[in-house]
Design a protein around this motif. Sequence first.
Motif, mmCIF file in Angstrom:
data_model
loop_
_atom_site.group_PDB
_atom_site.id
_atom_site.type_symbol
_atom_site.label_atom_id
_atom_site.label_comp_id
_atom_site.label_asym_id
_atom_site.label_seq_id
_atom_site.Cartn_x
_atom_site.Cartn_y
_atom_site.Cartn_z
ATOM 1 N N GLY A 1 -5.128 6.793 -3.586
ATOM 2 C CA GLY A 1 -5.549 5.852 -2.825
ATOM 3 C C GLY A 1 -5.391 4.936 -3.286
ATOM 4 O O GLY A 1 -5.378 4.366 -4.827
ATOM 5 N N TYR A 2 -7.291 3.884 -2.832
ATOM 6 C CA TYR A 2 -7.468 2.662 -3.680
ATOM 7 C C TYR A 2 -8.582 2.790 -3.714
ATOM 8 O O TYR A 2 -9.182 2.901 -3.767
ATOM 9 N N TYR A 3 -8.345 2.941 -5.685
ATOM 10 C CA TYR A 3 -9.727 2.698 -6.581
ATOM 11 C C TYR A 3 -9.009 2.315 -8.133
ATOM 12 O O TYR A 3 -7.809 2.804 -8.793
ATOM 13 N N GLY A 4 -10.082 2.708 -8.439
ATOM 14 C CA GLY A 4 -10.039 1.983 -10.295
ATOM 15 C C GLY A 4 -9.003 0.860 -10.150
ATOM 16 O O GLY A 4 -9.087 0.068 -9.908
ATOM 17 N N VAL A 5 -7.986 1.576 -11.447
ATOM 18 C CA VAL A 5 -6.883 1.107 -12.017
ATOM 19 C C VAL A 5 -5.934 0.368 -10.217
ATOM 20 O O VAL A 5 -5.028 -0.976 -10.663
ATOM 21 N N GLY B 1 0.800 -1.158 -0.323
ATOM 22 C CA GLY B 1 0.058 -0.006 0.215
ATOM 23 C C GLY B 1 0.943 1.360 0.024
ATOM 24 O O GLY B 1 0.375 2.438 -1.019
ATOM 25 N N GLU B 2 1.436 1.140 0.731
ATOM 26 C CA GLU B 2 2.839 2.661 0.866
ATOM 27 C C GLU B 2 3.475 2.762 -0.488
ATOM 28 O O GLU B 2 3.980 3.929 -0.605
ATOM 29 N N GLU B 3 4.042 1.395 -0.896
ATOM 30 C CA GLU B 3 4.800 1.319 -2.023
ATOM 31 C C GLU B 3 3.655 2.196 -3.329
ATOM 32 O O GLU B 3 4.266 3.314 -4.024
ATOM 33 N N GLN B 4 2.569 1.883 -3.255
ATOM 34 C CA GLN B 4 1.476 2.236 -4.385
ATOM 35 C C GLN B 4 1.053 3.872 -3.469
ATOM 36 O O GLN B 4 1.060 4.515 -4.845
ATOM 37 N N ARG B 5 1.881 4.182 -3.005
ATOM 38 C CA ARG B 5 0.735 5.312 -2.671
ATOM 39 C C ARG B 5 2.407 6.440 -3.064
ATOM 40 O O ARG B 5 1.621 7.726 -4.161
ATOM 41 N N LYS B 6 3.611 5.803 -3.012
ATOM 42 C CA LYS B 6 4.665 6.683 -3.183
ATOM 43 C C LYS B 6 4.284 7.289 -5.043
ATOM 44 O O LYS B 6 5.122 7.807 -5.475
ATOM 45 N N LYS B 7 4.192 6.331 -5.399
ATOM 46 C CA LYS B 7 4.352 5.725 -6.788
ATOM 47 C C LYS B 7 3.085 6.602 -7.046
ATOM 48 O O LYS B 7 3.332 7.625 -8.232
ATOM 49 N N GLN B 8 1.994 6.508 -6.211
ATOM 50 C CA GLN B 8 1.400 7.876 -7.014
ATOM 51 C C GLN B 8 1.489 8.811 -7.229
ATOM 52 O O GLN B 8 1.380 10.136 -7.174
ATOM 53 N N GLU B 9 2.401 9.480 -5.817
ATOM 54 C CA GLU B 9 2.433 10.946 -5.557
ATOM 55 C C GLU B 9 3.959 11.300 -6.141
ATOM 56 O O GLU B 9 3.883 12.023 -6.238
ATOM 57 N N GLU B 10 4.731 10.370 -6.553
ATOM 58 C CA GLU B 10 5.556 10.549 -8.165
ATOM 59 C C GLU B 10 4.899 10.996 -9.248
ATOM 60 O O GLU B 10 5.682 11.904 -9.783
#
Length: 553
Positions: A163-167, A148-157
Amino acid sequence: MDYKDLAELIFPNAKDISYYEEKYPERNLPEGAIVTRFAPSPTGFVHIGGLYQALVAIECAKRTNGVFFLRVEDTDQKREIKNGVTDIVNSLIDFDMAPDEGMISDTEEKGSYGPYKQSLRKEIYQAYAKYLIAQGKAYPCFCTPEEGEEQRKKQEEAKIRPGYYGVWAKCRNLSVEEAIQKIKNGEQYIVRFKSPGREDRKIKHKDIIKGNVDFPENDLDIVIIKADGLPTYHFAHAVDDHLMHTTHVIRSDEWLSSVPLHLQLFQELGFKAPKYAHISPIMKNDNGGKRKLSKRKDPEAAVEYYKKEGIPPLAVKEYLLNIANSTFENWRRANPDKSIDEFDFQLNKMSVSGALFDMVKLLDIGKTVISKMTAEEVYEKTLTWAKEYDSELAEMLKDKEYALKVFGIERGNKKPRKDISKWSDVMYNIEYMYDEKFYSKEQDYPYQPAISEKDEIKEILNSYIEKYYNEEDDKQTWFDKIKQLSVEKGYAGEVKEFKANPGKYKAHVGDVSTVLRVALTSRTNTPDMYEIMKVLGKERIQKRFEKAIENLK
Ligand code: GLU
């Protein structure tokens, strides 16, 4: 394999929701009755903003013959503090705001819509989560916190909305078979809501306080059941306020932005949504700016503070109503003797932006509230406070008969004394009436410039006690005698005579009174001196004058 099998595998023991729907039937209340609640988390001291919300909720329930209940939201068990629930319950009792229903101590509750402590409702939430999973409206998510944390970072970058939505909602599209296999393999999971929303669509919300607000729809697949089996706030809110038949959710405006999610949850669960009223926080002036009353920076943010200071709960409530409805002040002016329960509180008249906290005003209300109490009430309340916070004062008040005389000074009349705003003021306000206290320290005698000569003061005090003071005199005679004394010594017997002809007199009767007052109490400002003298009696007056003369410099 279908959603039902998945639901069954995840929550094999959860009951069908029809069980709870029957167990908690509609409430039998008059038309228009408001059912509302105070739903704090036991994670810290009770905040004055919480008390404010609870008061607003109570006013709404009371006015409509509805129900006010206390629900403890303790699903975040890591943040819970010791005695958290007890503190909440006791604070409400201290302020005479005990709920009609809900928690009444850490372990006891009353009412038939419980349990009122969320940690005891685990199986209820699970039943409703199972119900959603069985319809494909919720699903197990196997992503680890690290992922989850990794994903959040990716989104931020990538500068994408986090957040956890769509794709990004990876587990949303797992097939039932895949999910079942993972569970059977022993993989850890939480349960997420499958949001039907789209961020590019808007919803309209009509908030009772904030008015019409537009929001994008919620599209986040939020967690509804955490790894510990307990629900998140959002899910518990929907389930509880549905089953407890809350008609109005009155809460802090930090939750306003969650309304799209909450409405969606109600919709997907097939529940009727409550009405919402989002209260603005209490603000404070800080260096020219405004900020929220802060737990860390402002002692007055804690409800405990008012108890320690001895500010009467009624004064606090009256003050809070004052900031809740701006019409309260005029109503109070027109109805000085009515109970606050008679005020026609209007939820929709609350201000959209945060009211400014004003301690001066609160203390002023405290003065008025206390001025209306009888000597007996002031005595009892002061004593209760003193027993906890000021043992010396408690000791002084042991002689109840005398204390009642002291508290009776300028009380119960048309214009009662208004010098006490809180119980911690009492010591200062009465200490000179206690000889032991009075003589135990060296008193200042703040004589005023109009009459400051040693011989003159001595002359006034001696003549007064020898020739003029008589315990039997009524107030008029008593005052006439001070006038006579003044005239005898070359002072004007009336202030206006002095003003008309200042050259003719040394000073006036008011200045002579001040000399008497200072010698008697070592203060220039006290309640009615006639009454003070009556309580002290001639012998004690004489002794105080002697002491004052001894101290003349
Ligand atoms: N437990 C939530 C809080 O303390 C309650 C909000 C609500 O009243 O729904 O903020």
